[in-house]
Design an enzyme around this catalytic site. Structure first.
Site, mmCIF file in Angstrom:
data_model
loop_
_atom_site.group_PDB
_atom_site.id
_atom_site.type_symbol
_atom_site.label_atom_id
_atom_site.label_comp_id
_atom_site.label_asym_id
_atom_site.label_seq_id
_atom_site.Cartn_x
_atom_site.Cartn_y
_atom_site.Cartn_z
ATOM 1 N N ASP A 404 0.856 -1.193 0.000
ATOM 2 C CA ASP A 404 0.000 0.000 0.000
ATOM 3 C C ASP A 404 0.893 1.245 0.000
ATOM 4 O OD1 ASP A 404 -2.321 1.543 0.238
ATOM 5 O OD2 ASP A 404 -2.390 1.355 2.425
ATOM 6 N N GLU A 407 2.679 5.052 -3.976
ATOM 7 C CA GLU A 407 2.662 5.972 -5.147
ATOM 8 C C GLU A 407 3.972 6.731 -5.286
ATOM 9 O OE1 GLU A 407 0.203 5.602 -2.895
ATOM 10 O OE2 GLU A 407 -0.900 4.324 -4.262
ATOM 11 N N ASP A 480 -9.004 3.633 -2.784
ATOM 12 C CA ASP A 480 -9.943 4.097 -1.749
ATOM 13 C C ASP A 480 -11.224 4.654 -2.348
ATOM 14 O OD1 ASP A 480 -8.070 3.275 0.039
ATOM 15 O OD2 ASP A 480 -7.270 5.274 0.451
HETATM 16 O O1 MIG Z 1 -3.830 6.063 4.583
HETATM 17 O O2 MIG Z 1 -3.679 0.787 5.655
HETATM 18 O O3 MIG Z 1 -5.882 2.193 0.263
HETATM 19 O O4 MIG Z 1 -6.908 -0.006 1.618
HETATM 20 O O5 MIG Z 1 -6.883 0.056 4.444
HETATM 21 C C1 MIG Z 1 -4.620 4.937 4.461
HETATM 22 C C2 MIG Z 1 -4.825 1.560 5.785
HETATM 23 C C3 MIG Z 1 -3.735 3.745 4.256
HETATM 24 C C4 MIG Z 1 -4.941 3.025 2.303
HETATM 25 C C5 MIG Z 1 -5.415 1.825 1.537
HETATM 26 C C6 MIG Z 1 -6.452 1.112 2.335
HETATM 27 C C7 MIG Z 1 -5.885 0.702 3.677
HETATM 28 C C8 MIG Z 1 -5.392 1.936 4.426
HETATM 29 N N1 MIG Z 1 -4.412 2.641 3.617
#
Ligand code: MIG
Length: 801
Positions: A404, A407, A480
Site C-alpha cells: 500500500d 505511489e 480508496d
Molecule cells: O492512509 O492501511 O488504500 O486499503 O486500508 C490509508 C490503511 C492507508 C490506504 C489503503 C487502504 C488501507 C489503508 N491505507
C-alpha cells in the site's frame, strides 16, 4: 530545424526537418535529420517500435515494463524508397516515413490507414527542469474511439478527454478524478472496425490528449525522457491486448485460493477478533479463503514486526486459521520508521538504502509510523535486501502480501518532491523519472521475496501503485473508493479498463472503502465482484466500528450474498481456466463489449456490460430499487443464467432484476465447468465435474484448464487443457472434446447438464456407444442431465432417437 513560438516555462516547439541519411541494422532502421534520429524497429509482423532522439543521441535503452521473455518471432520485413517517403513493410503492415518531417503513416496491405501522424514528433526544452518535453501527435480518424490507460475512473471510451499518469494517493476519488494510483501509458484506437494500440514506455509524467485540445488530434507526451513507443496492430482489439500483454509480460498462475473470496478491513485486531471473523464464516457457511491484516498488526506500524499485545502468537494464529482453510495476507508499506532501535531502519541506514534529497539529506516524511524514510527500490541492491526481509513473514505462515501507499504517499507533502534522487538501476535520476515506477519496483521486490521463501507454494501479492507490466508479479485493487452507487459503476469500468491494460487480476473494495453501504448496495456489489478476478470486501471502518462482512446487513441480504459467493466457488474452474488463458496468451479476463464485438458500433460506448472470459456476459444492477435493467447483447444467442430464457443479441433487451438475481448471460454453445460449493478452495476432492452445456446452433469453443491449483508443477507439463467444441444443429446436438492431459484429477467423470435442447432425445451417444436416457435424466423442459467418462471425445444427441 523548424522552430515555432516560444513560451517562458517551456522553450519553443521544435520539429524535425528532412531525412539526410538512413541505415539498416538487424531488425531496425535509423533515419537521420540534421540534428535528430528516428529509429524504427520491427519487433513482429504487427509490432513496430519507434524511438526518437531529439538530441541526436539515444538514451540508455532500458525498461521496467517490458518482459525479457518476449520472443521475437522470425519475420520478413524490408524497406522501399519512394519519392516522398520511406516504406518499411512486414507481411501485415506498411509504415511510411515522410522524408520531409518524419511523419508516420501506417496502413495495411490494402492501403487502409490504421494510424497516421498529425504533427508527429516534436519537442520543447523544459527550461525550468531540464531535458525535453517529448511529444507525438496523431490524427484522430473518423469515428475513432480510444480505450485503455489503466485505472482511469471515467467512461471506457476516452475520446474527448485528457488524462495523465503520475501515481497519486487519491483517497475518496470520484468519477473523472485524475491521475489515480497506477501509471499505464498504453491506449487503443478503434475506427472503421480496425483496432491498434500504442504503448508509450516512458516513466516520467505522461499525458494523453484524445482530441480534447484539438478535435482532430490525439497526442501524447512526457515531461522528460525519450519518445519511445510501440505500435501494436490488431485489427482485433483482443489481439492487441494479447500482444501488449506479451510485450509487458504475462503473470504466473495464482494459487487457486487467491481466486476465492477475500475478507479485509482496516483493521481486524486483536487476534481474537480475527479468529471470530474466521469462525463466523465457517459457522454461517459462507465460503472464504483469505483474511487480511491491515496496518494495526504491526508494532507501531514498523514493517516486518508484530504488535506483541494484539498478536502475541502470530505463528499460532496463522496455523489455527490455516487448519480452518484460511490464508493470511498482511500489509507492508514502503515507509520505514525513523527509529534507531529498529533493525530495518538500522540496516537501511548502514547500507545507504534510503532515498535522499538532492543535497544528500534523507528523504523524510510522515506516514503511519510517524517520521519515515523510504527504500530506493530503483536500486537493484535495495530490491534484493527488501526481498530478503520477507523471510520471517513467510516463515510465520503468511501466504500473501499487500503493498500500500507506494505511489509513494506521504502525509502533508502528498508524495516525494521532485528533487529526490533515485538509482534507477545505475542511471541516477530525480524523482521526476522514478515516481511512476516507485510502487512498481517495491511490488516487484516484494513478489520476488515472497516467491523465494514460499516455494514450493505459489504466493499472492496485491499492490496499489505500479507501472505497465506489474501483472507479471502482482494483482491490484482500485484503491480508496466510496460506498455509493456511482462507485459501483466505477468499479466495473475501472476493472474492465485495467484488464485491457494488461492487468486482469483486479478488483474493487466491495461495498466501498469510505462510508457505509446499505444491504442492497453491498449485495449488488458482491454480485458484480463475483465476476472480478479479485473478489475482496474491504472497508475503513476502524473509527466508526461499522461492520462490512457478508452477514452485516441482516438475513435477507446475507442469504443473497451467500448465494453469490457460492456461485463464485461453483464457477472456479471457469475462472481458473480464464486465468490460464490470460497467463498463457495475455487475453484479458474482463472484456468490454467493444472488445468482443468491434464491428458493432453499438458496443463502442457500452460501459455497463462486459464479458468475463469466453462465455459469460455480465452487467451489474446499478441503482437502488431497480426492478429491471436494459442491456445490450452483442450478436448471437444468450441464455439468461437464472432461468435459461434465450435472448437474441445485436439488440437491447430488458431483464427483471430481483435482489437475488443479476443480469448474467451465457453464450449459446458454451460449456461452463462448475465445482460443487465448498467453504474454501480444495476443501474436499471434487468427485464429479459439472459441465453445463448450452445448446447453440453456431460453432462455439470452450476451454477447461486444470492443475494442482498450487505449486509449479504446471511449468513441467502437469496440467490438463481440455477444449470443447459444440457444433449442433436443430436436429442434432454434438459436443467434441480434444485434450492434453498430464495431471491426475480427483474425479473420473463428468456430469453434463445440457440446456436449451430444442428436441427430446431418447438416448445419448458417447464415443459411438448408445446409452438410453431415462425419465430422471430430464431435469426440466429442454434440460438433460447425464454422466460421461472423463476421457470422452464426442457426445451426440439426436432428435427422435
Ligand atoms: O492512509 O492501511 O488504500 O486499503 O486500508 C490509508 C490503511 C492507508 C490506504 C489503503 C487502504 C488501507 C489503508 N491505507
Amino acid at each position: 530545424m523548424q522552430v515555432e513560438t516560444s513560451s517562458s516555462k517551456y522553450g519553443a516547439k521544435h520539429y524535425p526537418d528532412n531525412i539526410r541519411e538512413w541505415k539498416k541494422e538487424g531488425n531496425y532502421f535509423c533515419f537521420y535529420t540534421t540534428e535528430t534520429i528516428l529509429e524504427v524497429r520491427v519487433i513482429a509482423d504487427k509490432i513496430i517500435r519507434f524511438r526518437y532522439a531529439a538530441d541526436g543521441t539515444f538514451q540508455r535503452d532500458f525498461s521496467y515494463a517490458t518482459s525479457d521473455t518476449l520472443e521475437e518471432a522470425p519475420i520478413t520485413f524490408g524497406i522501399r524508397e519512394w519519392e516522398e517517403t520511406f516504406e518499411i513493410f512486414t507481411d501485415v503492415l506498411r509504415v511510411f516515413i515522410a522524408r520531409d518531417n518524419l511523419r508516420i503513416t501506417i496502413t495495411d496491405h490494402e492501403g487502409k490507414v490504421i494510424n497516421q501522424d498529425e504533427m508527429g514528433y516534436h519537442w520543447q526544452h523544459y527550461l525550468l527542469k531540464g531535458g525535453k518535453i517529448q511529444y507525438c501527435s496523431k490524427l484522430v480518424q473518423e469515428g475513432e474511439c480510444f480505450y485503455g490507460l489503466g485505472d482511469k475512473p471515467t467512461d471506457l471510451n476516452l475520446r474527448g478527454k485528457r488524462l495523465e499518469n503520475y501515481g497519486t494517493d487519491a483517497y475518496g476519488y470520484q468519477k473523472d478524478t485524475d491521475p489515480l494510483y497506477r501509471n499505464i501509458p498504453f491506449y487503443y484506437g478503434l475506427h472503421h472496425g480496425i483496432g491498434y494500440g500504442i504503448f508509450f514506455d516512458n516513466t516520467f509524467r505522461t499525458i494523453f490528449d484524445f482530441g480534447k485540445e484539438r478535435e482532430d488530434a490525439c497526442s501524447f507526451w512526457a515531461r522528460g525522457g525519450e519518445m519511445n513507443y510501440y505500435f501494436i496492430y490488431g485489427p482485433d482489439l483482443l489481439e492487441v491486448a494479447e500482444s501488449y500483454t506479451r510485450i509487458t509480460g504475462t503473470p504466473e498462475l495464482p494459487p487457486l485460493w487467491a481466486l476465492g473470496y477475500h475478507q479485509c478491513r482496516w483493521s481486524y485486531y486483536p487476534d481474537t477478533r480475527v479468529k471470530e471473523v474466521a469462525a463466523t464464516f465457517r459457522n454461517r457457511n459462507i465460503p472464504c479463503d483469505v483474511i487480511y491484516l491491515d496496518i494495526d498488526y504491526m508494532d507501531g506500524f514498523r514493517c516486518f514486526t508484530w504488535n506483541k499485545e494484539w498478536f502475541p502468537d502470530p505463528v499460532g494464529l496463522i496455523k489455527e486459521l490455516a487448519s480452518q482453510g484460511f490464508k493470511v495476507v498482511v500489509i507492508i508499506d514502503p515507509g520505514i520508521k525513523v527509529d534507531p532501535d529498529y533493525a530495518v531502519y538500522q540496516e537501511g541506514i548502514k547500507n545507504n538504502y534510503f532515498c535522499k534529497r538532492a543535497d544528500g539529506a534523507l528523504m523524510e516524511g510522515d506516514v503511519w509510523p510517524g517520521k519515515c524514510v523510504f527504500p530506493d527500490y530503483t536500486n537493484p541492491e535495495v530490491r534484493e535486501w527488501w526481498s530478503s526481509l520477507f523471510k520471517s513473514l513467510a516463515e510465520s505462515g503468511v501466504r500473501g502480501v499487500w503493498n500500500d501507499m507506494n505511489e509513494p504517499a506521504v502525509f502533508e507533502m502528498g508524495t516525494f518532491p521532485e528533487d529526490v534522487r533515485h538509482d534507477y538501476d545505475g542511471e541516477e535520476v530525480s524523482h521526476r523519472k522514478a515516481h511512476n515506477i516507485y510502487g512498481h519496483l517495491m511490488s516487484k521486490a516484494t513478489a520476488a521475496g515472497m516467491k523465494k521463501y514460499l516455494l514450493p507454494n505459489r504466493s499472492f501479492l496485491i499492490t496499489r501503485s505500479c507501472y505497465a507490466g506489474a501483472q507479471r508479479w502482482s494483482s491490484v485493487w482500485t484503491g480508496d473508493n466510496v460506498s455509493n452507487w456511482e462507485h459501483l459503476w466505477l468499479a466495473s469500468v475501472q476493472c474492465q479498463r485495467l484488464a485491457v491494460s494488461g492487468i486482469s487480476f483486479t478488483g474493487s473494495d466491495i461495498g466501498g472503502f469510505i462510508g457505509e453501504p446499505d444491504g442492497e448496495l453491498y449485495t449488488r456489489w458482491i454480485q458484480l465482484a463475483v465476476f472480478h478476478p479479485l473478489m475482496r470486501t474491504h472497508s475503513a471502518s476502524n473509527e466508526t466500528g461499522f461492520n462490512q462482512e457478508p452477514w452485516s446487513f441482516g438475513p435477507e441480504y446475507e442469504k443473497v450474498v451467500t448465494k453469490f459467493i457460492n456461485l463464485r466457488y461453483q464457477l472456479l474452474p471457469y475462472l481458473y481456466s480464464t486465468f490460464w488463458q490470460y497467463a498463457s496468451k495475455g487475453t484479458p479476463m474482463l472484456r468490454p463489449l467493444a472488445f468482443v464485438a468491434q464491428h458493432d458500433v453499438a458496443t463502442y460506448n457500452c460501459t455497463h456490460e462486459f464479458m468475463f472470459g469466453d462465455s459469460l456476459l455480465i452487467s451489474h444492477v446499478s441503482e437502488p430499487g431497480m426492478k429491471e435493467k436494459s442491456i445490450y447483447l452483442p450478436a448471437g444467442n444468450w441464455y439468461y443464467y437464472f432461468n435459461d430464457q434465450v435472448y437474441n443479441g445485436a439488440q437491447t433487451i430488458t431483464v427483471p432484476t430481483p435482489l437475488d438475481e443479476m443480469p448474467l448471460f451465457v453464450k449459446a454453445g458454451a460449456v461452463l465447468p462448475q465445482y460443487p460449493v465448498m467453504q474454501y478452495t480444495q476443501q474436499i476432492p471434487v468427485t464429479e465435474m459439472l459441465l453445463h452445456v448450452y445448446y447453440g446452433d453456431q460453432e462455439v469453443k470452450s476451454l477447461l484448464y486444470e492443475d494442482a491449483g498450487d505449486h509449479y508443477g504446471y511449468r513441467n507439463g502437469q496440467y490438463n487443457v481440455i477444449r470443447f467444441k459444440q457444433a449442433s444443429s436443430p436436429q442434432q446436438f454434438r459436443l467434441k472434446k480434444k485434450f492434453y492431459v498430464n495431471y491426475e484429477t480427483t474425479y473420473q467423470q463428468y456430469r453434463l447438464i445440457v440446456h436449451g435442447l430444442p428436441f427430446q432425445p431418447t438416448a445419448v451417444i458417447i464415443d459411438g456407444k448408445k446409452v438410453a436416457l431415462l425419465p430422471e435424466n430430464l431435469l426440466a423442459d429442454g434440460i438433460l442431465s447425464f454422466t460421461a467418462v472423463r476421457n470422452f471425445e464426442e457426445i451426440i444427441l439426436v432428435a427422435g432417437e
